[in-house]
Every structure is written in structure tokens, then in C-alpha cells.
Design an enzyme around this catalytic site. Structure first.
Site, PDB file in Angstrom:
ATOM      1  N   ASN A   1       0.867  -1.170   0.000  1.00 24.31           N
ATOM      2  CA  ASN A   1       0.000   0.000   0.000  1.00 24.31           C
ATOM      3  C   ASN A   1       0.911   1.229   0.000  1.00 24.31           C
ATOM      4  O   ASN A   1       1.475   1.575   1.027  1.00 24.31           O
ATOM      5  CB  ASN A   1      -0.885  -0.042   1.261  1.00 24.31           C
ATOM      6  CG  ASN A   1      -1.720   1.207   1.441  1.00 24.31           C
ATOM      7  OD1 ASN A   1      -1.797   2.047   0.550  1.00 24.31           O
ATOM      8  ND2 ASN A   1      -2.337   1.329   2.610  1.00 24.31           N
TER       9      ASN A   1
ATOM     10  N   LYS B   1       0.166   4.247  -0.318  1.00 19.88           N
ATOM     11  CA  LYS B   1      -0.486   5.449   0.249  1.00 19.88           C
ATOM     12  C   LYS B   1      -0.216   6.661  -0.657  1.00 19.88           C
ATOM     13  O   LYS B   1      -0.157   6.491  -1.871  1.00 19.88           O
ATOM     14  CB  LYS B   1      -0.023   5.671   1.695  1.00 19.88           C
ATOM     15  CG  LYS B   1      -0.205   4.394   2.530  1.00 19.88           C
ATOM     16  CD  LYS B   1      -0.071   4.598   4.002  1.00 19.88           C
ATOM     17  CE  LYS B   1      -0.252   3.254   4.704  1.00 19.88           C
ATOM     18  NZ  LYS B   1      -0.225   3.361   6.149  1.00 19.88           N
TER      19      LYS B   1
ATOM     20  N   HIS C   1      -9.544   0.930   4.489  1.00 22.37           N
ATOM     21  CA  HIS C   1      -8.305   1.138   5.260  1.00 22.37           C
ATOM     22  C   HIS C   1      -8.610   2.089   6.416  1.00 22.37           C
ATOM     23  O   HIS C   1      -9.431   3.000   6.279  1.00 22.37           O
ATOM     24  CB  HIS C   1      -7.226   1.723   4.349  1.00 22.37           C
ATOM     25  CG  HIS C   1      -5.878   1.753   5.006  1.00 22.37           C
ATOM     26  ND1 HIS C   1      -5.537   2.725   5.916  1.00 22.37           N
ATOM     27  CD2 HIS C   1      -4.822   0.919   4.932  1.00 22.37           C
ATOM     28  CE1 HIS C   1      -4.302   2.481   6.354  1.00 22.37           C
ATOM     29  NE2 HIS C   1      -3.849   1.401   5.784  1.00 22.37           N
TER      30      HIS C   1
ATOM     31  N   GLU D   1      -7.118   4.541   7.506  1.00 20.40           N
ATOM     32  CA  GLU D   1      -6.929   5.961   7.181  1.00 20.40           C
ATOM     33  C   GLU D   1      -8.140   6.510   6.422  1.00 20.40           C
ATOM     34  O   GLU D   1      -8.467   7.688   6.547  1.00 20.40           O
ATOM     35  CB  GLU D   1      -5.618   6.144   6.394  1.00 20.40           C
ATOM     36  CG  GLU D   1      -4.412   5.980   7.319  1.00 20.40           C
ATOM     37  CD  GLU D   1      -3.151   5.430   6.682  1.00 20.40           C
ATOM     38  OE1 GLU D   1      -3.031   5.452   5.446  1.00 20.40           O
ATOM     39  OE2 GLU D   1      -2.279   4.955   7.449  1.00 20.40           O
TER      40      GLU D   1
ATOM     41  N   GLU E   1      -5.457  -5.049  10.384  1.00 17.72           N
ATOM     42  CA  GLU E   1      -4.434  -4.045  10.649  1.00 17.72           C
ATOM     43  C   GLU E   1      -4.787  -3.295  11.923  1.00 17.72           C
ATOM     44  O   GLU E   1      -5.632  -2.376  11.890  1.00 17.72           O
ATOM     45  CB  GLU E   1      -4.369  -3.037   9.491  1.00 17.72           C
ATOM     46  CG  GLU E   1      -4.034  -3.643   8.158  1.00 17.72           C
ATOM     47  CD  GLU E   1      -3.474  -2.595   7.205  1.00 17.72           C
ATOM     48  OE1 GLU E   1      -2.311  -2.739   6.799  1.00 17.72           O
ATOM     49  OE2 GLU E   1      -4.167  -1.621   6.906  1.00 17.72           O
TER      50      GLU E   1
ATOM     51  N   GLY F   1       2.310   2.248  10.746  1.00 17.57           N
ATOM     52  CA  GLY F   1       3.295   3.322  10.628  1.00 17.57           C
ATOM     53  C   GLY F   1       3.967   3.714  11.930  1.00 17.57           C
ATOM     54  O   GLY F   1       4.598   4.765  12.017  1.00 17.57           O
TER      55      GLY F   1
ATOM     56  N   SER G   1       3.282  -2.121  10.369  1.00  9.91           N
ATOM     57  CA  SER G   1       4.714  -2.156  10.675  1.00  9.91           C
ATOM     58  C   SER G   1       5.391  -3.481  10.322  1.00  9.91           C
ATOM     59  O   SER G   1       6.297  -3.918  11.027  1.00  9.91           O
ATOM     60  CB  SER G   1       4.957  -1.793  12.146  1.00  9.91           C
ATOM     61  OG  SER G   1       4.548  -0.457  12.395  1.00  9.91           O
TER      62      SER G   1
HETATM   63  P1  PGA Z   1       2.796   0.330   7.619  1.00 12.71           P
HETATM   64  O1  PGA Z   1       1.335   0.517   6.970  1.00 12.71           O
HETATM   65  O2  PGA Z   1       3.356  -0.959   7.024  1.00 12.71           O
HETATM   66  O3  PGA Z   1       3.564   1.540   7.161  1.00 12.71           O
HETATM   67  O4  PGA Z   1       2.623   0.234   9.076  1.00 12.71           O
HETATM   68  C1  PGA Z   1       0.479  -0.583   6.776  1.00 12.71           C
HETATM   69  C2  PGA Z   1      -0.816  -0.116   6.156  1.00 12.71           C
HETATM   70  O5  PGA Z   1      -1.323   0.954   6.519  1.00 12.71           O
HETATM   71  O6  PGA Z   1      -1.373  -0.804   5.278  1.00 12.71           O
END
Ligand code: PGA
Length: 247
Positions: free
Chosen positions: A10, A12, A96, A98, A166, A172, A210
Site C-alpha cells: 500500500n 499510500k 483502510h 486511514e 491491521e 506506521g 509495521s
Molecule cells: P505500515 O502501513 O506498514 O507503514 O505500518 C500498513 C498499512 O497501513 O497498510
């Protein structure tokens, strides 16, 4: 039962054309050799055409990060699942955290988007996950169970739907749940999917939050973890390939 892992990146809101093309080129080349996992990259919408062109007809798959529930119409700034398909996508991430947070997406919205994905012939990658305070309260299964039940598209099968667990607090942040916590949650989701779907035992359940080359083997080795949804570490070819090779 052995389920072929899916390693999904992803991106983003990151990368511009030159870096996106060079990253895609390296991943596509890696996937030219037969692997025991599937690999998917989900660039920002504006890069999808270029990334799909670079990926070519090989086994590297391309997906969107979101789609609208409708086929077309007056929805400024939105993109239909059919448009993603037209640009060469095979999948789309929906729900997601976000999107759920930044855009106020409810389970019903996520479900409608996932159904749009299936309508367009895309695989829906439906994201679920609890916040830190929900885990502290001990209600993570209630939250995730509610999200799975509310977001799973009608018509979901193990072929067209993937669940990505997740934990919001792991995205992140460099923090990950313990292997035991991941096992308990994936087991819980698996049981729920087998209750809800006739082939729920075969649905891929990804872990995300992460994931790095250094922790991938441990996380991907957990029962009912059938791949990873990777943010930050998917932006570097060697890290993303390192994660895939740990699956
Ligand atoms: P990250 O994000 O690997 O940077 O923690 C995962 C995600 O949001 O899909």
C-alpha cells in the site's frame, strides 16, 4: 490447508512517476521467476496507468487504494472500481483505517465499496482493525468482529475477497502486536469467516501494521496469516521483496 500468500504493498500518498516506475520494474522482474506467493502493489490512483503499463502482463498485480461505490456519476474526486479495472487493476483496498478515519467511512460504506469491487471483477481487500484504546479496553474482538460482519460484501468468496487485519496502533508506528495476539485475532477472524461463508476456510487473511523484513518471517509464520499488507516497507524494492521471501 495451504493458502497461497498474498504480499500487498500500500503505497499510500507516496512516490512520483520516476520512482514508481523504477520500483515497479524491479518488482515485476522479481515476479518473472515463479514464486510461491502473489504480489500486489497499490499506487495512488494517478500512477496506476503508468504502474500497470510497467508491470506489463507478468504476475505482478496492480490495485487501487480505494474506490467509489457507484459505476459513474457526479462524484468529484472519486474513482469507480470499473475505472480501476480499465486501468489494469486486479484488486482494490477498501476500508483502510486511514479512509475510515480521514473520510468517516462506516462499515456500510466499506461494504458498498467492496461490492463495487466485486461488480467490476476486482478482488476486494477489506481492512479491519482496532484502535489502541479499544485493545486496552479488551474489546478488540468485538470491534474487529463487527467490522468484518458489517464490511464483508454480499457475494464474497475466497476468490474475490481478502481480509486485512491491521491494528490501527501498529500502522506506521513500528509497533506490532505479539505473535500470540496476532494468532488469537487471526484465529478469531478465521472462525467468523467460516461461519459467514461457505468457503471461509480458504479466504486469505493478511496481517498489516509495521511489517518489515526483520519481523516478516515471525508474523507470516503465524497460523491463519496468509500474507501481509505493507505500507512504508513497500516503497523500497529490497524491503518489499525481503518481506515476500519470508512468506
Ligand atoms: P505500515 O502501513 O506498514 O507503514 O505500518 C500498513 C498499512 O497501513 O497498510
Amino acid at each position: 490447508m495451504s493458502i497461497r500468500p498474498l504480499i500487498a504493498g500500500n503505497w499510500k500518498m507516496n512516490l512520483a512517476t520516476a520512482d514508481a516506475v523504477s520500483l515497479t520494474g524491479r518488482l515485476a522482474e522479481h515476479m518473472n521467476t515463479p514464486r510461491n506467493y502473489d504480489m500486489l502493489v497499490c499506487p495512488p490512483h494517478v500512477l496506476i496507468g503508468k504502474v500497470a503499463e510497467t508491470a506489463g502482463k507478468g504476475s505482478l498485480m496492480v490495485g487501487g487504494q480505494d474506490c467509489h461505490a457507484n459505476v459513474s456519476g457526479a462524484h468529484t474526486g472519486d474513482v469507480a472500481a470499473e475505472m480501476l479495472k480499465d486501468q489494469g487493476c486486479g484488486a482494490v483496498i477498501v476500508g483502510h483505517s486511514e479512509r475510515r478515519t480521514d473520510h468517516g467511512e462506516s462499515d456500510a460504506t466499506v461494504k458498498a465499496k467492496a461490492e463495487a469491487a466485486l461488480r467490476a471483477g476486482l478482488t476486494a481487500i477489506v481492512c479491519v482493525g482496532e484502535t489502541e484504546s479499544e485493545r486496552d479496553e479488551g474489546i478488540e474482538q468485538k470491534i474487529v468482529g463487527g467490522q468484518v460482519a458489517g464490511s464483508l460484501p454480499d457475494g464474497a468468496t475466497s476468490e474475490n475477497t481478502v481480509i486485512a487485519y491491521e491494528p490501527v496502533w501498529a500502522i506506521g508506528t513500528g509497533k506490532t502486536p505479539t505473535v500470540d495476539d496476532v494468532r488469537v485475532m487471526h484465529d478469531f477472524i478465521r472462525n467468523q469467516l467460516t461461519d459467514l461463508m461457505s468457503d471461509g476456510a480458504k479466504v486469505r487473511i493478511l496481517y498489516g501494521g509495521s511489517v518489515k523484513p526483520g519481523n516478516a518471517a515471525e508474523l507470516l509464520g503465524v497460523e491463519h496469516v496468509n500474507g501481509a499488507l505493507v505500507g512504508g516497507a513497500s516503497l523500497k524494492a529490497e524491503d518489499f521483496i525481503g518481506i515476500a521471501e519470508a512468506s
